[in-house]
Design a protein around this motif. Sequence first.
Motif, PDB file in Angstrom:
ATOM      1  N   SER A  31      16.086 -44.529   6.590  1.00  0.00           N
ATOM      2  CA  SER A  31      15.653 -45.746   7.282  1.00  0.00           C
ATOM      3  C   SER A  31      15.327 -45.455   8.737  1.00  0.00           C
ATOM      4  CB  SER A  31      16.741 -46.814   7.196  1.00  0.00           C
ATOM      5  OG  SER A  31      17.045 -47.137   5.865  1.00  0.00           O
ATOM      6  N   MET A  32      16.186 -44.666   9.375  1.00  0.00           N
ATOM      7  CA  MET A  32      15.964 -44.294  10.764  1.00  0.00           C
ATOM      8  C   MET A  32      14.663 -43.495  10.914  1.00  0.00           C
ATOM      9  SD  MET A  32      18.484 -42.084  13.256  1.00  0.00           S
ATOM     10  CE  MET A  32      19.890 -43.088  12.769  1.00  0.00           C
ATOM     11  N   ILE A  33      14.457 -42.531   9.999  1.00  0.00           N
ATOM     12  CA  ILE A  33      13.236 -41.718  10.042  1.00  0.00           C
ATOM     13  C   ILE A  33      12.012 -42.589   9.762  1.00  0.00           C
ATOM     14  CG2 ILE A  33      11.985 -39.836   8.917  1.00  0.00           C
ATOM     15  CD1 ILE A  33      14.687 -38.475   8.458  1.00  0.00           C
ATOM     16  N   GLY A  34      12.152 -43.548   8.829  1.00  0.00           N
ATOM     17  CA  GLY A  34      11.027 -44.437   8.513  1.00  0.00           C
ATOM     18  C   GLY A  34      10.600 -45.257   9.718  1.00  0.00           C
ATOM     19  N   ILE A  35      11.562 -45.815  10.443  1.00  0.00           N
ATOM     20  CA  ILE A  35      11.230 -46.583  11.655  1.00  0.00           C
ATOM     21  C   ILE A  35      10.602 -45.666  12.699  1.00  0.00           C
ATOM     22  CG2 ILE A  35      12.246 -47.820  13.606  1.00  0.00           C
ATOM     23  CD1 ILE A  35      14.197 -49.082  11.664  1.00  0.00           C
ATOM     24  N   ALA A  36      11.156 -44.460  12.864  1.00  0.00           N
ATOM     25  CA  ALA A  36      10.618 -43.511  13.845  1.00  0.00           C
ATOM     26  C   ALA A  36       9.172 -43.150  13.511  1.00  0.00           C
ATOM     27  CB  ALA A  36      11.484 -42.253  13.890  1.00  0.00           C
ATOM     28  N   LEU A  37       8.891 -42.875  12.239  1.00  0.00           N
ATOM     29  CA  LEU A  37       7.516 -42.525  11.838  1.00  0.00           C
ATOM     30  C   LEU A  37       6.568 -43.704  12.021  1.00  0.00           C
ATOM     31  CD1 LEU A  37       8.151 -40.426   8.584  1.00  0.00           C
ATOM     32  CD2 LEU A  37       7.408 -39.593  10.817  1.00  0.00           C
ATOM     33  N   GLY A 336      10.874 -42.803  17.652  1.00  0.00           N
ATOM     34  CA  GLY A 336       9.457 -43.078  17.418  1.00  0.00           C
ATOM     35  C   GLY A 336       8.689 -43.260  18.703  1.00  0.00           C
ATOM     36  N   LEU A 337       9.308 -43.941  19.680  1.00  0.00           N
ATOM     37  CA  LEU A 337       8.658 -44.144  20.975  1.00  0.00           C
ATOM     38  C   LEU A 337       8.416 -42.807  21.672  1.00  0.00           C
ATOM     39  CD1 LEU A 337       9.482 -46.922  23.508  1.00  0.00           C
ATOM     40  CD2 LEU A 337       9.236 -44.594  24.311  1.00  0.00           C
ATOM     41  N   ILE A 338       9.443 -41.955  21.679  1.00  0.00           N
ATOM     42  CA  ILE A 338       9.291 -40.632  22.308  1.00  0.00           C
ATOM     43  C   ILE A 338       8.234 -39.813  21.569  1.00  0.00           C
ATOM     44  CG2 ILE A 338      10.467 -38.455  22.809  1.00  0.00           C
ATOM     45  CD1 ILE A 338      13.057 -40.087  23.148  1.00  0.00           C
ATOM     46  N   GLY A 339       8.298 -39.846  20.233  1.00  0.00           N
ATOM     47  CA  GLY A 339       7.323 -39.097  19.441  1.00  0.00           C
ATOM     48  C   GLY A 339       5.910 -39.619  19.605  1.00  0.00           C
ATOM     49  N   GLY A 340       5.744 -40.963  19.616  1.00  0.00           N
ATOM     50  CA  GLY A 340       4.412 -41.553  19.752  1.00  0.00           C
ATOM     51  C   GLY A 340       3.785 -41.265  21.092  1.00  0.00           C
ATOM     52  N   VAL A 341       4.557 -41.441  22.173  1.00  0.00           N
ATOM     53  CA  VAL A 341       4.030 -41.174  23.517  1.00  0.00           C
ATOM     54  C   VAL A 341       3.704 -39.691  23.676  1.00  0.00           C
ATOM     55  CG1 VAL A 341       4.597 -41.179  25.973  1.00  0.00           C
ATOM     56  CG2 VAL A 341       5.176 -43.157  24.562  1.00  0.00           C
ATOM     57  N   SER A 342       4.576 -38.819  23.157  1.00  0.00           N
ATOM     58  CA  SER A 342       4.337 -37.373  23.259  1.00  0.00           C
ATOM     59  C   SER A 342       3.093 -36.976  22.471  1.00  0.00           C
ATOM     60  CB  SER A 342       5.545 -36.594  22.730  1.00  0.00           C
ATOM     61  OG  SER A 342       6.708 -36.915  23.457  1.00  0.00           O
ATOM     62  N   LEU A 343       2.941 -37.523  21.274  1.00  0.00           N
ATOM     63  CA  LEU A 343       1.787 -37.199  20.439  1.00  0.00           C
ATOM     64  C   LEU A 343       0.499 -37.718  21.053  1.00  0.00           C
ATOM     65  CD1 LEU A 343       1.025 -35.864  17.747  1.00  0.00           C
ATOM     66  CD2 LEU A 343       1.312 -38.076  16.643  1.00  0.00           C
ATOM     67  N   ALA A 344       0.529 -38.969  21.539  1.00  0.00           N
ATOM     68  CA  ALA A 344      -0.671 -39.556  22.139  1.00  0.00           C
ATOM     69  C   ALA A 344      -1.065 -38.845  23.432  1.00  0.00           C
ATOM     70  CB  ALA A 344      -0.445 -41.042  22.411  1.00  0.00           C
ATOM     71  N   SER A 345      -0.071 -38.366  24.179  1.00  0.00           N
ATOM     72  CA  SER A 345      -0.353 -37.683  25.442  1.00  0.00           C
ATOM     73  C   SER A 345      -0.943 -36.299  25.236  1.00  0.00           C
ATOM     74  CB  SER A 345       0.929 -37.559  26.281  1.00  0.00           C
ATOM     75  OG  SER A 345       1.482 -38.824  26.557  1.00  0.00           O
ATOM     76  N   SER A 386       7.642 -51.328  20.349  1.00  0.00           N
ATOM     77  CA  SER A 386       9.096 -51.179  20.463  1.00  0.00           C
ATOM     78  C   SER A 386       9.802 -52.516  20.253  1.00  0.00           C
ATOM     79  CB  SER A 386       9.467 -50.612  21.840  1.00  0.00           C
ATOM     80  OG  SER A 386       8.812 -49.384  22.080  1.00  0.00           O
ATOM     81  N   GLY A 387       9.224 -53.576  20.802  1.00  0.00           N
ATOM     82  CA  GLY A 387       9.803 -54.905  20.634  1.00  0.00           C
ATOM     83  C   GLY A 387       9.788 -55.361  19.186  1.00  0.00           C
ATOM     84  N   ILE A 388       8.677 -55.086  18.486  1.00  0.00           N
ATOM     85  CA  ILE A 388       8.593 -55.457  17.072  1.00  0.00           C
ATOM     86  C   ILE A 388       9.623 -54.691  16.259  1.00  0.00           C
ATOM     87  CG2 ILE A 388       7.127 -55.220  15.021  1.00  0.00           C
ATOM     88  CD1 ILE A 388       4.763 -56.012  16.741  1.00  0.00           C
ATOM     89  N   ALA A 389       9.775 -53.396  16.545  1.00  0.00           N
ATOM     90  CA  ALA A 389      10.774 -52.593  15.829  1.00  0.00           C
ATOM     91  C   ALA A 389      12.176 -53.158  16.052  1.00  0.00           C
ATOM     92  CB  ALA A 389      10.698 -51.138  16.288  1.00  0.00           C
ATOM     93  N   PHE A 390      12.466 -53.562  17.289  1.00  0.00           N
ATOM     94  CA  PHE A 390      13.786 -54.127  17.604  1.00  0.00           C
ATOM     95  C   PHE A 390      14.009 -55.443  16.859  1.00  0.00           C
ATOM     96  CE2 PHE A 390      16.307 -57.077  20.171  1.00  0.00           C
ATOM     97  CZ  PHE A 390      17.504 -56.383  20.257  1.00  0.00           C
ATOM     98  N   ILE A 391      13.004 -56.326  16.875  1.00  0.00           N
ATOM     99  CA  ILE A 391      13.150 -57.641  16.223  1.00  0.00           C
ATOM    100  C   ILE A 391      13.326 -57.487  14.713  1.00  0.00           C
ATOM    101  CG2 ILE A 391      11.942 -59.786  15.691  1.00  0.00           C
ATOM    102  CD1 ILE A 391      10.685 -59.596  18.507  1.00  0.00           C
ATOM    103  N   LEU A 392      12.510 -56.609  14.100  1.00  0.00           N
ATOM    104  CA  LEU A 392      12.628 -56.405  12.649  1.00  0.00           C
ATOM    105  C   LEU A 392      13.984 -55.807  12.283  1.00  0.00           C
ATOM    106  CD1 LEU A 392       9.052 -55.064  11.753  1.00  0.00           C
ATOM    107  CD2 LEU A 392      10.014 -57.310  11.245  1.00  0.00           C
TER     108      LEU A 392
END
Length: 416
Positions: A31-37, A336-345, A386-392
């Motif tokens: 579940s944690m990996i799914g949210i991160a991905l 996911g936030l760290i991975g997304g920002v790193s990948l996009a950068s 990030s907000g959507i992930a937190f709310i869900l």
Amino acid sequence: MSKLPFELFVGLRYTRAKRRNGFISFISLSSMIGIALGVTALITVLSIMNGFQHELRDRILGMTAHMTISQENGKLSNWSSLYEKVKELPDIEGAAPNIMEQGMLTNRGSVQGVAIRGVMPVYEKEVSNINGKMVIGDLTSLKPNQFSMVIGNELASSLGLSVGDKVTVIAPQGTVTAVGIVPRIKRFTVVGIFSAGMHEYDANLALIHIKDAQKLFKYDEQISGLQLKIDNLFRVGEVKQEVANHLAQTLYVKDWRQQHMNFFKAIEMEKKMMFIVLALIIMVAAFNIVSTMVMVVTDKQADIAVLRTLGATPNSIQWIFIIQGLVIGLLGALLGLIGGVSLASNIDVIVPFIEKLLGIQFFPPDVYYISQVPSKIDWNDVYSVSGIAFILTLLATLYPARKAAKVQPAEALRYE
């Protein structure tokens, strides 16, 4: 004694504790990996779409102005006094007169309908970057009364033209003769070729001096409109209103959003659809948290009963499991936030590496105008994801936590 609140202490303890049931631990990890991905994919895709939107907007506005002032009849008189008037406004960086008309170019039997723009090179640099797009020649080569022309590279290729060649221009504004209306025909000399990176301009735009355009299209000393460039294109709505209030009621102000409305709306709609589709990945991971927490509650019924007999309230029990679920979700969202920002950068490094590894090119330059994958991180998008992930995640913990709060100590300890 821990200084942490009771619910937080126990919730974190349950999260760190070694599970008796390895399957529950595996589902929690998945579940944690799914949210991160999901968060990583969403941030990366939105950043790439922002990059494409930014790149296309720059290419479009590099060849045209942010706003255009025109008159109802299509012809603007006494533009020089209007130029001085708008230049006094604080948000206006530059202004330039132009004439926009349709015509046809013909050379050696090839015919192409084009948009013909009459410009004054000395003013044009204030509102566009055409000179920076020149492949051969220079915009200053356009001289009055010499009937010279600058064309796009695709237009030059389709008509078989190069610098120094003659091309025939056919204008729809005809001359009245005894046999009827005869189209106006004039020979121009190609003095430059540009490449804007946009098919709309490279294949369908020709630039001539405004004096030649006035003669060819019978404008006398008039122009089609006065183009404006502002200091912040995202404030174009406010500046447009200021300019309109500053001008006569008979003048019209049109901005770049209206000129390319359908194009940018399509990009924005595609971005929203991608957001919704990729957000489903986060929703699936959140549903995994529901199943995980339900099994945890079932596994911990005896512990819950003991805590209740020691004085814990149903509300405290509920918060223990909400905290446990939120830890799983928030860790996934943070990764996911760290991975997304790193990948996009680093997309400009990662994509070429994948292309070299696989021996393919995703966007060949001979097919696509944008051959590199652009990326532009919009922190508002990052915060939204990030907000959507937190709310869900929060919503996913409510049902299991409520179920835990309803556990009856006597029932749970009957068979222990």
